[in-house]
Motif scaffolding. Structure first.
Motif, PDB file in Angstrom:
ATOM      1  N   GLU A 100       3.823  -1.407  -4.873  1.00  0.00           N
ATOM      2  CA  GLU A 100       4.131  -0.366  -4.020  1.00  0.00           C
ATOM      3  C   GLU A 100       4.790   0.546  -4.749  1.00  0.00           C
ATOM      4  N   TYR A 128      -4.173  -2.880   2.498  1.00  0.00           N
ATOM      5  CA  TYR A 128      -3.093  -2.010   2.816  1.00  0.00           C
ATOM      6  C   TYR A 128      -2.261  -2.718   3.820  1.00  0.00           C
ATOM      7  N   ASP A 130       0.576  -1.214   5.004  1.00  0.00           N
ATOM      8  CA  ASP A 130       1.183  -0.186   5.682  1.00  0.00           C
ATOM      9  C   ASP A 130       0.410   1.045   5.865  1.00  0.00           C
ATOM     10  N   ASP A 131       0.651   1.913   6.770  1.00  0.00           N
ATOM     11  CA  ASP A 131      -0.334   3.229   7.071  1.00  0.00           C
ATOM     12  C   ASP A 131      -0.130   4.025   5.607  1.00  0.00           C
ATOM     13  N   TYR A 132      -1.309   4.573   5.515  1.00  0.00           N
ATOM     14  CA  TYR A 132      -1.143   5.492   3.970  1.00  0.00           C
ATOM     15  C   TYR A 132      -1.606   6.667   4.118  1.00  0.00           C
ATOM     16  N   ASN A 136       2.948   9.049   1.524  1.00  0.00           N
ATOM     17  CA  ASN A 136       3.490   8.040   0.931  1.00  0.00           C
ATOM     18  C   ASN A 136       2.612   7.553  -0.345  1.00  0.00           C
ATOM     19  N   ALA A 138      -1.012   7.650  -1.270  1.00  0.00           N
ATOM     20  CA  ALA A 138      -2.197   6.928  -0.975  1.00  0.00           C
ATOM     21  C   ALA A 138      -2.899   7.114  -2.277  1.00  0.00           C
ATOM     22  N   ASN A 187       4.592   9.313  -4.319  1.00  0.00           N
ATOM     23  CA  ASN A 187       5.030   8.982  -3.080  1.00  0.00           C
ATOM     24  C   ASN A 187       6.340   9.876  -2.558  1.00  0.00           C
ATOM     25  N   ARG A 193       4.616   1.812   1.236  1.00  0.00           N
ATOM     26  CA  ARG A 193       3.295   1.783   1.288  1.00  0.00           C
ATOM     27  C   ARG A 193       2.850   0.541   0.181  1.00  0.00           C
ATOM     28  N   THR A 195       0.963  -3.104  -0.853  1.00  0.00           N
ATOM     29  CA  THR A 195      -0.483  -3.253  -0.935  1.00  0.00           C
ATOM     30  C   THR A 195      -0.738  -4.551  -1.578  1.00  0.00           C
TER      31      THR A 195
END
Length: 240
Positions: A100, A128, A130-132, A136, A138, A187, A193, A195
Motif C-alpha cells: 500500500e 484491490y 480499496d477503491d482506487y 490514491n 492507482a 498517493n 489503497r 492490494t
C-alpha cells in the motif's frame, strides 16, 4: 516453449488479452471477503527492518501469505484463467504479499518486471482491497507494451504519453504479463489503497523460485500446479 501464437479461432477475450498484455476483472473478489482481507492486511503489516530484504519506505508491506482467504483469492477461477492464458503452460503460485502506498509516496518510474526464461513465463496480479484512482496512487500501465515490435526504439521510462492510469473499486483484480510496462503512482491524499500483490510462474521456474523463498519471506506451500486447460476465461462483461 515459445510465446503463444494467437490464432483467428481463439476467443475475443484471449485475443484482447494477447494484444493488451493485461486484463482487469471487475468485482472478481467476493464482496463478503473484503472486510476480512483488509483486517488481514492491516494485522500483517511489518516495518522494513523485519523483512529479510529492506522494503521501500514510502509503502506499507504486509506479510499475509498463509491466510486462508488470501490463498482462496489467489485461486479464484477467473484469475487463474487469465494467468493460464498468459503463461500458457502449467504454472504455480510463487508469492503473495500486501502493499500500500503511503501519503505522498508510492510513485514509481515506468518499468517492466521482466520474464525470466521466455516471454510470458511470469504473470502478476493486483487484487484491490480499496477503491482506487488518481487520488490514491492507482497503477499506471502502457497497453500492448509487453511485446515490442521488431525495430521498435528502446523503451523510454520517462515517456508517459501512452500510459493509462486505472480507476476502479475494491474487489477488482488486475492481471498482467510481467513484461508489460507499468508503475505505481503517487498517493497525494493518503487515502487507503491496499492490494494483494501476487506472482505466478511457469512450472519451469520452480527450482530457481526455491532458491529465494527465504529472501522473499515466503511461508506458504508452493508445490501446487495449475493447468491452463482446466480454466475458462471470464465472461466478456467482466473482462476489460
Amino acid at each position: 516453449m515459445t510465446e503463444r501464437q494467437w490464432m483467428p479461432g481463439s476467443t475475443p477475450c484471449a485475443r484482447q488479452l494477447h494484444e493488451n498484455g493485461y486484463a482487469l476483472l471487475r468485482q472478481a473478489t467476493p464482496a463478503a471477503w473484503l472486510t476480512g482481507l483488509r483486517y488481514t492486511f492491516d494485522t500483517g503489516v511489518k516495518p522494513s527492518s523485519e523483512w529479510p530484504v529492506p522494503r521501500g519506505s514510502d509503502w506499507r508491506h504486509s506479510l499475509l501469505d498463509t491466510d486462508l482467504t488470501v490463498q482462496a483469492v489467489c485461486r479464484l477461477p477467473p484469475l487463474l484463467a487469465v494467468v493460464g492464458q498468459l503463461i500458457d503452460e502449467r504454472f504455480f503460485l510463487s508469492q503473495v504479499e500486501g502493499r500500500e502506498p503511503l501519503a505522498n509516496g508510492g510513485h514509481q518510474q515506468l518499468h517492466r518486471d521482466l520474464s525470466v526464461q521466455r516471454p510470458g513465463d511470469t504473470a502478476i496480479a493486483l487484487v484491490y482491497l480499496d477503491d482506487y484512482g488518481p487520488e490514491n496512487g492507482a497503477t499506471r500501465l502502457v497497453p500492448g507494451s509487453h511485446r515490442p515490435a521488431s525495430g521498435e526504439p528502446p523503451f523510454d521510462a520517462t515517456d508517459e504519453s501512452r500510459s493509462l492510469q486505472l480507476t476502479g473499486n475494491a474487489g477488482d483484480i488486475l492481471i498482467f504479463d510481467a513484461d508489460l510496462i507499468h508503475a505505481g503512482s503517487l498517493n497525494p491524499t493518503g487515502a487507503r489503497r491496499r492490494t494483494l500483490l501476487i506472482t505466478y510462474f511457469s512450472q519451469a521456474l520452480y527450482a530457481s523460485h526455491l532458491e529465494t523463498v527465504r529472501l522473499r519471506s515466503i511461508r506458504m506451500d508452493t508445490s501446487e500446479r495449475f493447468d491452463p486447460a482446466e480454466f475458462a476465461l471470464a465472461n466478456p462483461g467482466q473482462f476489460i
